[in-house]
Design an enzyme around this catalytic site. Structure first.
Site, PDB file in Angstrom:
ATOM      1  N   ASP A  14     115.999  58.803   1.001  1.00  0.00           N
ATOM      2  CA  ASP A  14     116.172  59.003   2.451  1.00  0.00           C
ATOM      3  C   ASP A  14     117.204  58.071   3.113  1.00  0.00           C
ATOM      4  O   ASP A  14     116.929  57.500   4.182  1.00  0.00           O
ATOM      5  CB  ASP A  14     114.819  58.847   3.168  1.00  0.00           C
ATOM      6  CG  ASP A  14     113.808  59.920   2.777  1.00  0.00           C
ATOM      7  OD1 ASP A  14     114.103  60.722   1.870  1.00  0.00           O
ATOM      8  OD2 ASP A  14     112.716  59.952   3.375  1.00  0.00           O
ATOM      9  N   LYS A  96     112.638  67.415   1.156  1.00  0.00           N
ATOM     10  CA  LYS A  96     111.175  67.360   1.247  1.00  0.00           C
ATOM     11  C   LYS A  96     110.754  67.361   2.709  1.00  0.00           C
ATOM     12  O   LYS A  96     111.558  67.007   3.581  1.00  0.00           O
ATOM     13  CB  LYS A  96     110.655  66.099   0.541  1.00  0.00           C
ATOM     14  CG  LYS A  96     111.213  64.827   1.161  1.00  0.00           C
ATOM     15  CD  LYS A  96     110.830  63.599   0.379  1.00  0.00           C
ATOM     16  CE  LYS A  96     111.396  62.344   0.996  1.00  0.00           C
ATOM     17  NZ  LYS A  96     110.980  62.066   2.367  1.00  0.00           N
ATOM     18  N   CYS A 141     108.386  56.039   2.497  1.00  0.00           N
ATOM     19  CA  CYS A 141     108.886  56.943   1.452  1.00  0.00           C
ATOM     20  C   CYS A 141     109.183  56.233   0.141  1.00  0.00           C
ATOM     21  O   CYS A 141     108.964  56.804  -0.930  1.00  0.00           O
ATOM     22  CB  CYS A 141     110.083  57.737   1.970  1.00  0.00           C
ATOM     23  SG  CYS A 141     109.558  58.954   3.208  1.00  0.00           S
TER      24      CYS A 141
HETATM   25  C1  VGL Z   1     109.882  58.353   6.480  1.00  0.00           C
HETATM   26  C2  VGL Z   1     108.465  58.364   8.277  1.00  0.00           C
HETATM   27  C3  VGL Z   1     108.652  59.708   8.448  1.00  0.00           C
HETATM   28  C4  VGL Z   1     110.589  57.568   5.403  1.00  0.00           C
HETATM   29  C5  VGL Z   1     110.069  59.714   6.640  1.00  0.00           C
HETATM   30  O1  VGL Z   1     111.651  58.021   4.918  1.00  0.00           O
HETATM   31  O2  VGL Z   1     110.091  56.483   5.027  1.00  0.00           O
HETATM   32  N1  VGL Z   1     109.069  57.684   7.299  1.00  0.00           N
HETATM   33  N2  VGL Z   1     109.466  60.374   7.616  1.00  0.00           N
END
Ligand code: VGL
Ligand code: ZN
Length: 198
Positions: A14, A96, A141
């Site tokens: 991410d 995802k 994540c």
């Molecule tokens: C994430 C909160 C919501 C992350 C993703 O990438 O850690 N955190 N969506």
């Protein structure tokens, strides 16, 4: 530590604009993960390893927006990878969190713990043994990805200088690191890994 680069995957979790400074769900200093991850991507692919990147990829009105600010909406600038992340070595991209009622922190399974993203099958077919993980966020994540990865039997290494955390609730980063370490997940600096794979 002993790793075979040809059986190693670097997993970039991410590294998206919305998790970097200026983004909708910005992680402090989030963009600092880019440089060490680029160095590792280049070095590992040069030795025959593979690089995968995940993208949080929510539809408008996604159920997770009850807990989090609206972020990583499909096709928006916030969902794009950070502009300095080198995508040339990235040969696997996993999206995802695209099911409206189901969130997904892990690169391997959505938050119901059973819906697969496909990454496990992909890297098993590639005979991957070691997974090196960096990106955002340490306490969400990255934590979920590393824990699933270890549980699935991969040698799992988190790059200590290539992760940054949200820190909400307070102490969540420290708690996440402790949880990972106590489950057999190793922590190394990017330099230590570069020295091993060179
Ligand atoms: C994430 C909160 C919501 C992350 C993703 O990438 O850690 N955190 N969506
Ligand atoms: Zn999300």
């Amino acid at each position: 530590m002993n790793i075979n680069p040809q059986k190693t995957l670097l997993l970039l979790v991410d590294v998206q604009n919305d998790f970097c400074p200026g983004g909708a769900l910005a992680v402090n200093d989030g963009n600092a993960v880019v440089a060490p991850l680029n160095a590792l991507s280049r070095a590992l692919t040069g030795k025959g390893g593979r690089v995968a990147a995940t993208q949080d990829w929510h539809g408008a009105g996604h159920s997770s927006f009850a807990q989090w600010p609206v972020h990583c909406v499909q096709g928006t600038k916030g969902a794009d990878f950070h502009e300095n992340l080198d995508l040339k070595p990235v040969s696997i991209i996993i999206r995802k969190g695209f099911r409206q009622e189901l969130d997904s922190y892990s690169a391997f399974f959505e938050n119901d713990s059973s819906t697969a993203t496909g990454l496990e099958g992909c890297i098993k077919q590639l005979n991957i043994e070691t997974v090196i993980i960096g990106g955002l966020a340490t306490d969400y994540c990255v934590l979920y990805s590393a824990m699933d990865c270890r549980r699935l039997g991969f040698n799992t290494i988190v790059v200590s200088d290539a992760v940054r955390g949200v820190g909400q609730p307070e102490g969540s980063v420290e708690k996440a690191v402790e949880t990972m370490k106590s489950n057999g997940i190793q922590f190394c600096t990017s330099q230590e890994i570069l020295d091993i794979i060179k």
